[in-house]
Write a protein that holds these residues in place. Structure first.
Motif, short mmCIF file in Angstrom:
data_model
loop_
_atom_site.label_atom_id
_atom_site.label_comp_id
_atom_site.label_asym_id
_atom_site.label_seq_id
_atom_site.Cartn_x
_atom_site.Cartn_y
_atom_site.Cartn_z
N ARG A 31 0.85 -1.18 0.00
CA ARG A 31 0.00 0.00 0.00
C ARG A 31 0.89 1.25 0.00
NH1 ARG A 31 -2.25 0.53 4.71
NH2 ARG A 31 -0.94 -1.09 5.65
N VAL A 32 0.69 2.08 -0.98
CA VAL A 32 1.54 3.24 -1.19
C VAL A 32 0.70 4.52 -1.14
CG1 VAL A 32 3.15 4.38 -2.77
CG2 VAL A 32 3.07 1.87 -2.66
N ILE A 33 1.19 5.52 -0.44
CA ILE A 33 0.61 6.86 -0.50
C ILE A 33 1.61 7.77 -1.20
CG2 ILE A 33 0.02 8.93 0.84
CD1 ILE A 33 -1.28 7.17 2.91
N VAL A 34 1.15 8.49 -2.22
CA VAL A 34 1.96 9.49 -2.90
C VAL A 34 1.40 10.86 -2.54
CG1 VAL A 34 2.75 10.40 -5.12
CG2 VAL A 34 2.49 7.93 -4.81
N THR A 141 2.08 12.16 -17.78
CA THR A 141 0.66 11.85 -17.96
C THR A 141 0.42 10.34 -17.99
OG1 THR A 141 0.93 12.15 -20.35
CG2 THR A 141 0.08 14.01 -19.11
N THR A 142 1.35 9.60 -18.58
CA THR A 142 1.22 8.14 -18.59
C THR A 142 1.32 7.57 -17.19
OG1 THR A 142 2.15 8.01 -20.83
CG2 THR A 142 2.16 6.00 -19.51
N LEU A 143 2.31 8.02 -16.42
CA LEU A 143 2.50 7.50 -15.06
C LEU A 143 1.33 7.88 -14.16
CD1 LEU A 143 6.33 8.13 -14.49
CD2 LEU A 143 5.19 6.01 -15.17
N VAL A 144 0.83 9.10 -14.28
CA VAL A 144 -0.32 9.52 -13.46
C VAL A 144 -1.54 8.66 -13.79
CG1 VAL A 144 -2.00 11.37 -13.08
CG2 VAL A 144 0.45 11.88 -13.06
N SER A 145 -1.79 8.42 -15.08
CA SER A 145 -2.93 7.60 -15.49
C SER A 145 -2.82 6.19 -14.92
CB SER A 145 -3.00 7.56 -17.01
OG SER A 145 -4.05 6.72 -17.45
N LEU A 146 -1.61 5.61 -14.96
CA LEU A 146 -1.41 4.28 -14.41
C LEU A 146 -1.62 4.26 -12.90
CD1 LEU A 146 1.74 3.21 -16.44
CD2 LEU A 146 -0.55 2.21 -16.65
N ALA A 147 -1.08 5.29 -12.22
CA ALA A 147 -1.22 5.35 -10.76
C ALA A 147 -2.68 5.47 -10.33
CB ALA A 147 -0.40 6.51 -10.21
N LEU A 148 -3.45 6.25 -11.09
CA LEU A 148 -4.87 6.42 -10.76
C LEU A 148 -5.65 5.12 -10.89
CD1 LEU A 148 -5.52 9.85 -12.52
CD2 LEU A 148 -5.67 9.40 -10.06
N SER A 149 -5.13 4.20 -11.69
CA SER A 149 -5.84 2.93 -11.90
C SER A 149 -5.44 1.85 -10.91
CB SER A 149 -5.56 2.43 -13.33
OG SER A 149 -4.21 1.99 -13.47
N GLN A 150 -4.47 2.15 -10.03
CA GLN A 150 -3.97 1.15 -9.10
C GLN A 150 -4.66 1.27 -7.74
OE1 GLN A 150 -1.72 -1.32 -9.43
NE2 GLN A 150 -1.41 -0.92 -11.60
N PRO A 151 -5.38 0.25 -7.30
CA PRO A 151 -6.08 0.33 -6.01
C PRO A 151 -5.15 0.45 -4.82
CG PRO A 151 -6.20 -1.89 -6.94
CD PRO A 151 -5.63 -1.02 -8.00
#
Length: 536
Positions: A31-34, A141-151
């Motif tokens: 579990r990661v918090i950014v 933008t690619t990394l943000v999109s991927l991070a938003l999809s990770q529970p």
């Protein structure tokens, strides 16, 4: 002690290429918090134009990349660190490609090489992968999109990190280690606690310490200052890279004109149209950034003019618009045409080559506290950063730190309780103008006294000014509730003092540090390492 507002396995402070690539590598298991001080993409990664250096061409070699980096670093790079990063460049960039980042390709796969590789100052080969002239935008933008999809990844926007919480502050048994951080929730205007098994600083650099910078407003040295206050060594803070070609225009004071322009043939010229780089270095416009910035600064002062000019108008308009669409359209919006006229430029603070001392996994001097990306000192950059090695460093250390964390996290636990932030003895400020006054004074004297050309007298003058400012800021911080501007001012003043101390210790001119009192370069290069007067 109170229960924590936030709890995770890994707290990552910063949402650029370093922080998000690490988060994504850890997310399958932890579990990661950014925590992002502003919007998720409001950092230096998003605005990076040039690209990422890595050996993809068969005519190139890792050894050549290493040697180019060592040369640009003016004898001060750590060869082992350079070798480590260059050797791991390709698979880390390939990870980006596999995760959807699109780099420009050659039509028809020229010479069997699918990617269009450009060349920048200091490189002996074309090895810069890029996405037109907006590589950072594509990566972020690619990394943000991927991070938003990770529970398993929780993204906190508009949260300033105030300070690292260590086990001794939390009253926990065992050896001293990082166990979390205090975070200022800017929306609710309150300080919250976040507990973690490990904490990672991925906060970027400190170029905002200067009056003129290419960096976004968030680049205020927060991670370096927090690491120093936590008891970490810092190194090579005197080496601040000034990008040679920042647009000189009142409506775009931090817009960068990518080094890739010079890689594709752009020329530097005086106001009368004559070229000057050949007078300073046989490599001309493709000399390393420290050489080019000093040459521009010298010519501006010698001629008493406000700027020099960058000219690529001898290339075809289709070529320019095709390779540099972002820059072209931005300039058109300001009434400037890259295809038909020279563009006014000046040097501006761009990159912090020093930072918190780390090993090849990003581990600092404090157990459980990591620093990756521009916030760190790895030994890669030495006295001057080679173009397009910065995003590369972020990616390689995002990978290597993930390897270290995956092996150590199973043996650690996040504390259930942490000491709360104490606001019992502070008031709301009725004199916020003091912050603004100190803010402007700091950035101005750093530009005037600790800029491209330095002297002992200038540095000593800056040191006296920063000591007075530090006392004022400490008093203000102790008596009033925090704000974004106060937190940034406190960190910038801390970092400014480290820069000045480091510059005063270096009795030579090397790379980005040029002093009139010691113009020679010493035979033996040594990093400048500062150790905090810290007692656990």
């Amino acid at each position: 002690m109170k229960s924590c507002d936030h709890r995770c396995d890994v707290l990552i402070i910063g949402s650029g290429a370093a922080g998000l690539s690490l988060a994504l590598r850890l997310a399958p298991s932890y579990r990661v918090i950014v925590a992002s001080k502003g919007a998720l993409n409001e950092g230096s990664t998003f605005y990076a134009q040039g690209g990422i250096a890595a050996v993809f061409d068969q005519a190139d070699s890792i050894e050549s990349h290493i040697e180019d980096t060592l040369t640009a670093g003016a004898g001060l790079c750590d060869r082992s660190a350079v070798t480590f990063i260059a050797s791991n460049a390709r698979h880390c960039v390939q990870w980006l490609i596999n995760n959807g980042v699109s780099f420009d390709k050659n039509a028809g796969g020229v010479s069997g090489q699918p990617y269009h590789l450009t060349r920048e100052g200091g490189h002996s080969h074309r090895r810069i992968l890029h996405s037109a002239d907006a590589t950072g935008h594509a990566v972020e933008t690619t990394l943000v999109s991927l991070a938003l999809s990770q529970p398993n990844i929780q993204l906190l926007e508009r949260f300033n990190a105030v300070d690292i919480i260590t086990s001794d502050k939390a009253g926990l048994p065992g050896s001293r280690r990082a166990v979390g951080a205090w975070l200022w929730n800017r929306q609710l205007e309150r300080v919250e606690t976040c507990s973690a098994r490990s904490v990672i600083l991925a906060t970027g650099g400190a170029a905002k310490v200067y009056q003129y910078t290419t960096n976004p407003d968030v680049a205020s040295g927060d991670g370096i200052a927090m690491a120093w206050r936590a008891g970490c060594r810092v190194a090579n803070m005197e080496f601040n890279q000034f990008h040679p070609t920042c647009l000189f225009h009142p409506q775009a004071r931090n817009f960068l004109l990518s080094e890739a322009l010079r890689g594709e043939g752009a020329l530097l010229k005086r106001p009368d149209g004559s070229r000057f780089m050949a007078d300073f270095d046989p490599r001309g416009e493709l000399a390393p950034r420290d050489v080019v910035a000093q040459a521009i600064d010298y010519e501006m002062k010698r001629l008493g003019v406000d700027c020099m000019y960058l000219d690529i108008s001898h290339k075809s308009a289709d070529f320019i618009r095709g390779h540099f669409p972002t820059i072209y359209h931005k300039l058109i919006s300001l009434g400037l045409d890259l295809t038909s006229e020279p563009i006014p430029i000046v040097p501006a603070a761009h990159y912090t080559c020093g930072g918190a001392v780390v090993d090849n996994q990003g581990q600092t001097d404090v157990a459980g506290l990591y620093a990756i990306g521009e916030v760190s000192y790895t030994g890669l950059h030495g006295a001057n950063r080679l173009a397009s090695n910065s995003l590369l460093e972020c990616l390689v250390y995002g990978w290597s730190a993930s390897q270290a964390l995956i092996s150590t996290l199973p043996h650690l636990s996040a504390p259930a309780r942490l000491p709360p932030w104490d606001e019992s003895r502070v008031d709301d400020s009725d004199e916020r103008v003091i912050i603004q006054h100190n803010w402007h004074e700091l950035r101005l004297f750093m530009w005037d006294y600790v800029g491209i050309v330095r002297s002992t007298k200038r540095l000593e003058r800056a040191q006296r000014r920063i000591q007075l400012l530090q006392a004022e800021i400490a008093e203000y911080y102790a008596n009033f509730r925090i704000s974004n501007n106060l937190l940034e001012l406190r960190n910038l003043a801390e970092v400014a003092e480290l820069i000045i101390k480091s510059a005063l210790q270096r009795k030579e001119s090397r790379g980005l540090h040029y002093t009139l009192d010691y113009p020679q370069t010493l035979a033996h290069a040594r990093p400048t390492v500062l150790t905090p007067d810290f007692k656990a």
